[in-house]
Enzyme design. Structure first.
Site, PDB file in Angstrom:
ATOM      1  N   GLU A  92     -31.153  30.059  65.380  1.00  0.00           N
ATOM      2  CA  GLU A  92     -32.411  29.306  65.470  1.00  0.00           C
ATOM      3  C   GLU A  92     -32.511  28.184  64.439  1.00  0.00           C
ATOM      4  O   GLU A  92     -33.457  27.387  64.486  1.00  0.00           O
ATOM      5  CB  GLU A  92     -33.611  30.250  65.256  1.00  0.00           C
ATOM      6  CG  GLU A  92     -33.713  31.366  66.268  1.00  0.00           C
ATOM      7  CD  GLU A  92     -33.090  32.666  65.759  1.00  0.00           C
ATOM      8  OE1 GLU A  92     -33.325  33.716  66.361  1.00  0.00           O
ATOM      9  OE2 GLU A  92     -32.358  32.598  64.734  1.00  0.00           O
ATOM     10  N   GLY A  93     -31.573  28.117  63.508  1.00  0.00           N
ATOM     11  CA  GLY A  93     -31.663  27.127  62.444  1.00  0.00           C
ATOM     12  C   GLY A  93     -32.160  27.735  61.142  1.00  0.00           C
ATOM     13  O   GLY A  93     -32.737  27.037  60.300  1.00  0.00           O
ATOM     14  N   GLY A 111     -30.464  28.665  58.639  1.00  0.00           N
ATOM     15  CA  GLY A 111     -29.775  28.119  57.480  1.00  0.00           C
ATOM     16  C   GLY A 111     -30.516  26.949  56.879  1.00  0.00           C
ATOM     17  O   GLY A 111     -30.694  26.865  55.660  1.00  0.00           O
ATOM     18  N   ASN A 161     -19.890  37.624  61.185  1.00  0.00           N
ATOM     19  CA  ASN A 161     -20.274  37.270  62.550  1.00  0.00           C
ATOM     20  C   ASN A 161     -21.453  36.311  62.560  1.00  0.00           C
ATOM     21  O   ASN A 161     -21.832  35.798  63.612  1.00  0.00           O
ATOM     22  CB  ASN A 161     -20.612  38.520  63.357  1.00  0.00           C
ATOM     23  CG  ASN A 161     -21.698  39.371  62.704  1.00  0.00           C
ATOM     24  OD1 ASN A 161     -21.947  39.279  61.507  1.00  0.00           O
ATOM     25  ND2 ASN A 161     -22.338  40.212  63.494  1.00  0.00           N
ATOM     26  N   HIS A 218     -24.398  29.920  59.105  1.00  0.00           N
ATOM     27  CA  HIS A 218     -25.472  28.970  58.831  1.00  0.00           C
ATOM     28  C   HIS A 218     -24.864  27.596  58.594  1.00  0.00           C
ATOM     29  O   HIS A 218     -23.889  27.470  57.849  1.00  0.00           O
ATOM     30  CB  HIS A 218     -26.280  29.372  57.589  1.00  0.00           C
ATOM     31  CG  HIS A 218     -27.116  30.597  57.768  1.00  0.00           C
ATOM     32  ND1 HIS A 218     -27.640  30.979  58.989  1.00  0.00           N
ATOM     33  CD2 HIS A 218     -27.530  31.523  56.878  1.00  0.00           C
ATOM     34  CE1 HIS A 218     -28.349  32.076  58.830  1.00  0.00           C
ATOM     35  NE2 HIS A 218     -28.291  32.436  57.562  1.00  0.00           N
ATOM     36  N   GLN A 275     -28.403  36.541  62.277  1.00  0.00           N
ATOM     37  CA  GLN A 275     -28.714  36.790  63.694  1.00  0.00           C
ATOM     38  C   GLN A 275     -30.218  36.668  63.953  1.00  0.00           C
ATOM     39  O   GLN A 275     -30.894  35.913  63.272  1.00  0.00           O
ATOM     40  CB  GLN A 275     -28.167  38.156  64.133  1.00  0.00           C
ATOM     41  CG  GLN A 275     -26.659  38.224  64.243  1.00  0.00           C
ATOM     42  CD  GLN A 275     -26.001  38.783  63.014  1.00  0.00           C
ATOM     43  OE1 GLN A 275     -26.578  39.533  62.259  1.00  0.00           O
ATOM     44  NE2 GLN A 275     -24.747  38.428  62.798  1.00  0.00           N
TER      45      GLN A 275
END
Length: 447
Positions: free
Chosen positions: A14-15, A17, A38, A41, A223
């Site tokens: 979703e962003g 990071g 896994n 970012h 995640q």
């Protein structure tokens, strides 16, 4: 002072990071509390792009302490490669700390993950094949190896002396793969240990000391909510708990120290891997979103599946996480669209529902019920205040806030740090802020 959890409100990617990087400038400590390599970012600072997998985004601020918590699983080789890349970019990493109780991804974990996924055939989960699931499985089976075990040669040998033959039976008999050699694994991981030794700490103690010192702490999840092992679209989920409650377990703190939770959601929806996706569009607008949004995984490079914004899973994420406010990312990706759809409910076997189903089979039968809003057909990339946005974009944001019943605090309009509208600072601002009908922020009292 505030202790804030940042979580993904969709299927990840979703962003978070960028949002974590943005909030890290007000944080003294940033803690990554679950997941492994896994996750990924991407943070853009000026003309440099940083791709991080294990190290918290706060590492880009030299005075911010970054902690990889006990709830994570660590692949030492990948972590060292990440440290080396940051060193090449002149980013100091002395403030990185690693929980001594975090579990370690071993060579057999990666091999078993790859072989198991291939063996599933049409029933595959869509894992990254990085060994994350098998590492968490060993943790639950109580045969895992932790970072503190790498620091003790004799202790590590004792663990491998039993574990390697056990795993070799699985590799050879079930998958027909060559066995691992104890000495080779031991030597390699002892080398990793020497490189990482200066970073190993009692993370829970360190974090709780920061709480007592009233330092600002940002808890960073990997995640997203719909990939949570307990509350996601099982079995198409990850092997840990990305939800806000996972921050307490993964960091080793009590729930009373969490002040607020900020969720991150794209202005549309994406998903990587297998599993039902009601609002998915494989052609037309879906291709436009994928191209304009550069929807490729940071870790695997896989193309992400794209669809319209799904408010049903959005409301579910708000409930599961106790979300206080929301950051909407990639609003600019919708700039060229004439019409924009939002899923407001599902039709399940002819019945309208606004609730998220727990069954994957039932979820696969969900048909989206849409409401259509007008697009704004103009670029928003240079907008820096709410007043700069087209009215249609403001109306779209307000519609999402009303559907999800949570205020929007941040709007992101691109990958750069400066391509952001701060409606309300989730760390230093009031507890609640609303995006009013005319698009202006309205403060309300803390709840």
């Amino acid at each position: 002072m505030a202790n804030v959890v940042v979580i993904g409100a969709q299927w990840g990617d979703e962003g978070k990071g960028k949002i974590t990087d943005l909030l890290s400038r007000s944080a003294d400590v940033v803690v990554r509390y679950q997941g492994g390599v896994n996750a990924g970012h991407t943070v853009v600072v000026q003309d440099k792009t940083f791709k991080l997998h294990l190290i918290p985004s706060g590492i880009l601020y030299p005075n911010t302490e970054c902690i990889i918590g006990s709830g994570t699983v660590i692949d030492p080789q990948v972590l060292i490669e990440e440290l080396d890349r940051l060193k090449e970019l002149n980013i100091p990493t002395h403030n990185l700390k690693i929980a001594q109780t975090a579990h370690v991804t071993m060579p057999y974990h990666r091999t078993i993950d790859q072989a198991s996924e291939e063996r599933r055939g049409t029933h595959k989960i869509g894992t990254t094949k990085r060994g994350i699931g098998p590492t968490y499985a060993d943790k639950s089976e109580r045969i895992g190896i932790r970072m503190l075990d790498l620091m003790d040669r004799d202790g590590l040998y004792d663990l491998l002396e039993w574990t390697i033959p056990y795993k070799n039976d699985l590799l050879e008999r079930l998958y027909g793969l060559p066995p691992l050699q104890i000495d080779e694994v031991l030597d390699r991981y002892l080398q990793y240990a020497e490189r990482l030794r200066p970073h190993i700490v009692d993370a829970s103690l360190r974090i709780n000391d920061a709480v007592r010192a009233r330092r600002n702490i940002l808890f960073e999840g990997a995640q997203g909510t719909l990939l949570d092992l307990d509350h996601g679209t099982y079995p198409y989920v990850t092997s840990s708990n990305p939800v806000a409650g996972g921050a307490c377990v993964g960091a080793g703190v009590g729930p009373t120290i969490i002040d607020r939770v900020i969720g991150v959601a794209k202005a549309y929806t994406t998903r990587v891997g297998e599993g039902p996706f009601p609002t998915e569009m494989t052609e037309g607008v879906g291709e436009i979103l994928g191209q304009r949004g550069a929807e490729f995984g940071t870790t695997t490079g896989r193309a992400r599946r794209c669809g319209w914004f799904d408010a049903v899973i959005g409301r579910y994420a708000v409930r599961i996480n106790g979300m206080d406010c929301l950051a909407i990312t990639k609003l600019d990706v919708l700039d060229t669209l004439e019409k924009i759809k939002v899923c407001v409910a599902y039709e399940i076997d002819g019945v309208r529902s606004t609730d998220f189903p727990s069954s994957a089979r039932q979820f696969a039968r969900c048909k989206p019920i849409y409401e259509t809003l007008p697009g704004w057909k103009t670029s928003t990339e240079e907008c820096r205040q709410l007043e700069d946005l087209p009215q249609e974009a403001l109306d779209y944001l307000k519609f999402l806030a009303e559907l999800m019943e949570v205020p929007i605090a941040i709007v992101s309009l691109g990958a750069g740090r400066d391509q952001t509208i701060i409606v309300e600072d989730p760390i230093h601002g009031p507890k609640r802020a609303l995006l009013h009908a005319n698009g202006s922020p309205v403060e309300t009292s803390a709840s």
